[in-house]
Enzyme design. Structure first.
Site, PDB file in Angstrom:
ATOM      1  N   LYS A  27      16.593 -10.571   1.863  1.00  0.00           N
ATOM      2  CA  LYS A  27      16.712  -9.630   0.561  1.00  0.00           C
ATOM      3  C   LYS A  27      16.434 -10.713  -0.469  1.00  0.00           C
ATOM      4  O   LYS A  27      17.129 -11.398  -1.182  1.00  0.00           O
ATOM      5  CB  LYS A  27      18.127  -9.009   0.522  1.00  0.00           C
ATOM      6  CG  LYS A  27      18.229  -7.883   1.480  1.00  0.00           C
ATOM      7  CD  LYS A  27      19.512  -7.235   0.887  1.00  0.00           C
ATOM      8  CE  LYS A  27      19.424  -5.687   1.796  1.00  0.00           C
ATOM      9  NZ  LYS A  27      20.334  -4.771   1.234  1.00  0.00           N
ATOM     10  N   GLU A  61       7.326   0.962   5.224  1.00  0.00           N
ATOM     11  CA  GLU A  61       8.644   1.418   4.900  1.00  0.00           C
ATOM     12  C   GLU A  61       8.267   2.143   3.435  1.00  0.00           C
ATOM     13  O   GLU A  61       7.545   2.222   3.004  1.00  0.00           O
ATOM     14  CB  GLU A  61       9.734   0.202   4.484  1.00  0.00           C
ATOM     15  CG  GLU A  61       9.079  -0.482   3.642  1.00  0.00           C
ATOM     16  CD  GLU A  61      10.175  -1.967   3.431  1.00  0.00           C
ATOM     17  OE1 GLU A  61      11.227  -1.948   4.239  1.00  0.00           O
ATOM     18  OE2 GLU A  61       9.651  -2.898   2.914  1.00  0.00           O
TER      19      GLU A  61
END
Length: 168
Positions: A27, A61
């Site tokens: 992340k 995604e």
């Protein structure tokens, strides 16, 4: 409302970078910039979110959620997490789906295959299990597989049944 009719996605003009270009399994704030710009562009055009392709042109995604397709073979197809984060919710839904009896196929998915999908949904910490009702004008029905996984995921995380009754 999104749980009843599905969110609307627009394919982004930007793509997810290759794993050699950025720490794609982390992340990392730099990776969020592409998704943030893509989401803002989609929202400006009246969509809820953007569909991200990978650097090769395959479906990757959403901007903050992993994607699954229910294909005519009845199996759940999802891209391999080779250039995006393998989300905890994605992993949980894969295990949950297997327990229910669904077969999971991790493979590269061409955008042209979206038209063949019977159902599409996304998973993520915020999204949980959210149906997709449209991608670039292609209308997708919210079907029983998605509704089942929504309901079972809600049970798994302890959501109250009255919160999910309208989604059934």
């Amino acid at each position: 409302e999104a749980r009843l009719k599905g969110i609307r996605l627009k394919t982004s003009k930007w793509r997810r970078p290759p794993p050699e270009a950025a720490p794609v399994h982390a992340k990392a704030s730099g990776l969020y910039m592409i998704c943030t710009m893509s989401k803002h562009e989609a929202e400006a055009d009246g969509y809820d979110d953007a569909l991200m392709l990978d650097w090769r042109g395959y479906v990757a995604e959403g901007t903050g959620a992993n994607i699954f397709l229910v294909m005519p073979d009845g199996k759940l197809h999802t891209p391999p997490p080779d250039c995006f984060l393998n989300g905890i919710t994605r992993q949980s839904v894969i295990e949950l789906a297997k327990q229910i009896g669904f077969e999971i196929v991790e493979r590269h998915i061409k955008p042209t295959e979206l038209v063949d999908a019977k159902e599409i949904f996304v998973t993520g910490t915020a999204a949980e299990v959210t149906p997709v009702g449209e991608i670039d004008g292609l209308v997708i029905q919210v079907g029983n597989v998605t509704k089942t996984l929504m309901r079972e995921y809600d049970k798994l995380v302890g959501k109250k049944q009255e919160d999910t009754a309208s989604a059934a």
